[in-house]
Motif scaffolding. Structure first.
Motif, PDB file in Angstrom:
ATOM      1  N   CYS A 129      -0.275  11.931 -12.138  1.00 62.46           N
ATOM      2  CA  CYS A 129       0.121  10.758 -11.352  1.00 62.46           C
ATOM      3  C   CYS A 129       1.622  10.519 -11.433  1.00 62.46           C
ATOM      4  O   CYS A 129       2.247  10.050 -10.464  1.00 62.46           O
ATOM      5  N   ASP A 130       2.211  10.842 -12.551  1.00 56.95           N
ATOM      6  CA  ASP A 130       3.664  10.677 -12.712  1.00 56.95           C
ATOM      7  C   ASP A 130       4.441  11.587 -11.763  1.00 56.95           C
ATOM      8  O   ASP A 130       5.587  11.290 -11.406  1.00 56.95           O
ATOM      9  N   ARG A 131       3.817  12.719 -11.345  1.00 53.56           N
ATOM     10  CA  ARG A 131       4.525  13.677 -10.484  1.00 53.56           C
ATOM     11  C   ARG A 131       4.427  13.324  -8.999  1.00 53.56           C
ATOM     12  O   ARG A 131       5.122  13.927  -8.179  1.00 53.56           O
ATOM     13  N   VAL A 132       3.579  12.374  -8.657  1.00 49.92           N
ATOM     14  CA  VAL A 132       3.419  11.997  -7.255  1.00 49.92           C
ATOM     15  C   VAL A 132       4.690  11.319  -6.754  1.00 49.92           C
ATOM     16  O   VAL A 132       5.241  10.427  -7.397  1.00 49.92           O
ATOM     17  N   GLU A 133       5.158  11.752  -5.572  1.00 50.39           N
ATOM     18  CA  GLU A 133       6.418  11.245  -5.016  1.00 50.39           C
ATOM     19  C   GLU A 133       6.220  10.232  -3.897  1.00 50.39           C
ATOM     20  O   GLU A 133       7.110   9.429  -3.618  1.00 50.39           O
ATOM     21  N   LEU A 134       5.060  10.290  -3.220  1.00 53.53           N
ATOM     22  CA  LEU A 134       4.833   9.429  -2.064  1.00 53.53           C
ATOM     23  C   LEU A 134       3.393   8.946  -2.049  1.00 53.53           C
ATOM     24  O   LEU A 134       2.463   9.753  -2.116  1.00 53.53           O
ATOM     25  N   VAL A 135       3.209   7.630  -1.981  1.00 52.98           N
ATOM     26  CA  VAL A 135       1.878   7.017  -1.879  1.00 52.98           C
ATOM     27  C   VAL A 135       1.817   6.246  -0.561  1.00 52.98           C
ATOM     28  O   VAL A 135       2.666   5.391  -0.297  1.00 52.98           O
ATOM     29  N   LEU A 136       0.822   6.563   0.271  1.00 52.52           N
ATOM     30  CA  LEU A 136       0.646   5.922   1.574  1.00 52.52           C
ATOM     31  C   LEU A 136      -0.681   5.196   1.603  1.00 52.52           C
ATOM     32  O   LEU A 136      -1.702   5.730   1.162  1.00 52.52           O
ATOM     33  N   SER A 137      -0.678   3.984   2.122  1.00 55.51           N
ATOM     34  CA  SER A 137      -1.925   3.236   2.281  1.00 55.51           C
ATOM     35  C   SER A 137      -1.899   2.513   3.615  1.00 55.51           C
ATOM     36  O   SER A 137      -0.903   1.864   3.964  1.00 55.51           O
ATOM     37  N   ALA A 138      -2.980   2.643   4.364  1.00 57.27           N
ATOM     38  CA  ALA A 138      -3.061   2.018   5.682  1.00 57.27           C
ATOM     39  C   ALA A 138      -4.528   1.836   6.042  1.00 57.27           C
ATOM     40  O   ALA A 138      -5.423   2.205   5.288  1.00 57.27           O
ATOM     41  N   GLY A 139      -4.759   1.271   7.226  1.00 54.19           N
ATOM     42  CA  GLY A 139      -6.123   1.013   7.686  1.00 54.19           C
ATOM     43  C   GLY A 139      -6.467  -0.452   7.617  1.00 54.19           C
ATOM     44  O   GLY A 139      -7.404  -0.918   8.267  1.00 54.19           O
ATOM     45  N   ALA A 140      -5.728  -1.180   6.807  1.00 56.23           N
ATOM     46  CA  ALA A 140      -5.885  -2.625   6.650  1.00 56.23           C
ATOM     47  C   ALA A 140      -4.612  -3.127   5.968  1.00 56.23           C
ATOM     48  O   ALA A 140      -3.837  -2.329   5.420  1.00 56.23           O
ATOM     49  N   PRO A 141      -4.349  -4.438   6.008  1.00 58.32           N
ATOM     50  CA  PRO A 141      -3.145  -4.964   5.359  1.00 58.32           C
ATOM     51  C   PRO A 141      -3.055  -4.573   3.888  1.00 58.32           C
ATOM     52  O   PRO A 141      -4.053  -4.609   3.160  1.00 58.32           O
ATOM     53  N   VAL A 142      -1.855  -4.202   3.457  1.00 60.79           N
ATOM     54  CA  VAL A 142      -1.613  -3.813   2.066  1.00 60.79           C
ATOM     55  C   VAL A 142      -0.698  -4.858   1.438  1.00 60.79           C
ATOM     56  O   VAL A 142       0.520  -4.849   1.671  1.00 60.79           O
ATOM     57  N   PRO A 143      -1.247  -5.767   0.639  1.00 62.98           N
ATOM     58  CA  PRO A 143      -0.407  -6.830   0.063  1.00 62.98           C
ATOM     59  C   PRO A 143       0.534  -6.299  -1.005  1.00 62.98           C
ATOM     60  O   PRO A 143       0.320  -5.232  -1.588  1.00 62.98           O
TER      61      PRO A 143
END
Length: 533
Positions: free
Chosen positions: A250-264
């Motif tokens: 998880c520390d190596r992940v560079e980009l996190v995307l979340s969509a489909g509904a509001p992301v607070p």
């Protein structure tokens, strides 16, 4: 699968499909769960000139039957569960299984052959050339606001989407993507990313755990992760179960995307704790146009801080500014909550509550076999472009940022004028005992009363752990009313209710069915049985 293997399998399957009789323009219902089989099958269908019809299994048997019959496919490619459903529901189309069936199974399910057999057939059939304007796919919406609609995408529009994703998120050769959302699992090869489907139920996003996500990152040496807000909430909730190797992944992940509904913002902050070195982004889009605006965690924090500092009415979910190539206009709402026929752009659109209307090269070609719906969604003409009415409402702030406040059919029509529920919900959701909230209107159009419905988080505030559904405790009601009145110049909340659970869409487990909650609230306030919404 390596790129070489995928290319060879797709080519062989496509030639086999042509030999079997598939012709350009034939529609093919894809009843295969996300993963290597579906990826290879879908690209083979496109190479053979077919049109891939993709309906979410989360629609349920009745919803899928309605969707598939509306598309009227000539072919069905499926695994055993899908083929069984197709047989039982009488869906149209010649049947192809993924793996070989024995003679009895073929007869029982009406299967002619399998993709495995087609790939091994060593066919030399010539593959057709497709035009950019030819249909490539029919993708069905989630059905969260009515029956799922088929959305037509041409080859050139899918190509424009792939190019946009590559450019926007700087997809480099060798990049790896964990796709916890089926459409992006299919788009992975098109954008040149190694695609990994995590161990989860695609119809139940909340089944994605932090351990499953980390294992997928390890498997593909991935640097990008995409999932719905509901899936990511469970990832956050189970992050304590990660071992040292999984945490390092998880520390190596560079980009996190979340969509489909509001992301607070609070969810973005929690995700930053799981992926400490990643940019956290919340792009805004829909089945009809998968990417329209984008914003990162720092951008959301800055927008909310600016709103509080200036005392402005910028409430809701900030999804950033339109990305290059996207034009966004606003159709203002009248007193009855109906969007106007005229469109506003630029300075004229700032601070106005209305429906977002968009134009972009990667937006849908149209709705499939829904003439009236398609005509209404394209009725706008501005600068000779094709525009799409999104059905999403909100406003654009002084800095040009887009704030979502719900859907057109969720607008409250109070005596003081129309109100988007998302604006109030964003304020209420900040209160400690609230897991999530929904603002609904009760009463006749134009004179509705505003009612807040809550799902409580007993872990955040133990005194509410055993709160029964129905009217909220008086202290909590006062807290909600005070917070809303301060943010909205004395807006009166008629009642505050606690629901046992919220009805949501199946694809994202995040989009709240507010009309259903409104009917439940009306029943409870009339003294009826509480029960489930």
């Amino acid at each position: 699968m390596t790129w070489t293997q995928l290319s060879a399998v797709v080519e062989a399957m496509a030639r086999g499909l042509v030999d079997l009789g598939m012709r350009p323009g034939d529609r093919v219902s894809m009843l295969v769960t996300p993963g290597n089989d579906l990826t290879a099958a879908l690209y083979a269908v496109l190479r053979a000139g077919g049109i891939a019809v993709v309906a979410d299994a989360g629609l349920g048997p009745a919803g899928m039957t309605r969707a598939i019959r509306s598309a009227d496919p000539q072919w069905i490619i499926g695994l055993m569960p899908g083929l069984a459903l197709a047989r039982g529901a009488g869906w149209p189309g010649r049947r192809i299984s993924v793996t070989p069936f024995d003679r009895l199974e073929k007869r029982a399910f009406g299967v002619e052959t399998s993709l495995t057999e087609l790939a091994r057939s060593e066919s030399t059939a010539a593959l057709p050339r497709v035009n950019g304007s030819d249909d490539a796919a029919i993708l069905f919406t989630s059905g969260s606001t009515g029956p799922a609609k088929g959305v037509r995408y041409t080859h050139e529009r899918l190509a424009a989407l792939a190019a946009l994703l590559r450019d926007r998120f700087d997809i480099r050769p060798g990049a790896g993507l964990v796709a916890g959302f089926p459409p992006f699992a299919l788009l992975g090869p098109a954008i040149g990313a190694t695609s990994v489907t995590p161990d989860m139920s695609v119809t139940k996003p909340r089944t994605l755990t932090a351990a499953a996500l980390a294992d997928a990152v390890l498997e593909g040496d991935c640097t990008m992760v995409f999932a719905s807000p509901a899936a990511f909430r469970n990832v956050v909730a189970t992050a304590g179960d990660l071992d040292a190797e999984q945490r390092a992944a998880c520390d190596r992940v560079e980009l996190v995307l979340s969509a489909g509904a509001p992301v607070p913002l609070d969810l973005m902050d929690d995700l930053a704790g799981v992926f400490p070195h990643a940019e956290i982004h919340s792009p805004y889009g829909m089945t009809e146009s998968l990417l329209l605006t984008d914003i990162d965690r720092e951008g959301v924090a800055a927008a909310e801080a600016a709103s509080r500092a200036s005392g402005s009415r910028d409430h809701g979910v900030c999804v950033g500014r339109p990305i290059p190539g996207v034009r966004l206009a606003l159709a203002p709402l009248d007193d009855s909550g109906v969007p106007a026929d005229t469109l506003l752009e630029g300075e004229e659109a700032r601070g106005v509550l209305g429906e977002f209307v968009v134009s972009a090269p990667h937006t849908k070609a149209g709705y499939d076999r829904l003439w009236l719906t398609d005509t209404v969604s394209k009725q706008d003409t501005l600068d000779g472009l094709q525009w799409h009415r999104t059905n999403d409402i909100g406003h654009i702030d002084a800095e040009g940022r887009v704030w979502l406040e719900g859907r057109v059919q969720h607008v409250l029509t109070l005596p003081t004028g129309p109100l988007g529920p998302g604006a109030v919900e964003a304020v209420v959701d900040r209160l400690d005992p609230v897991w999530r909230s929904a603002l609904v209107g009760v009463g006749p159009v134009g004179t509705q009363a505003a009612v807040v419905v809550l799902e409580l988080d007993g872990a955040a505030d133990p005194q509410y752990a055993r709160t029964k559904p129905g009217l909220a405790p008086l202290a909590l009601t006062d807290e909600v009313r005070a917070a809303v009145a301060e943010a909205f110049d004395g807006l009166d909340i008629a009642a505050v209710l606690v629901a046992p659970s919220f009805p949501t869409d199946i694809r994202h487990n995040s989009k709240i069915d507010r009309p259903r909650l409104a009917r439940w609230a009306d029943r409870v306030l009339r003294g009826g049985a509480v029960g489930k919404p």
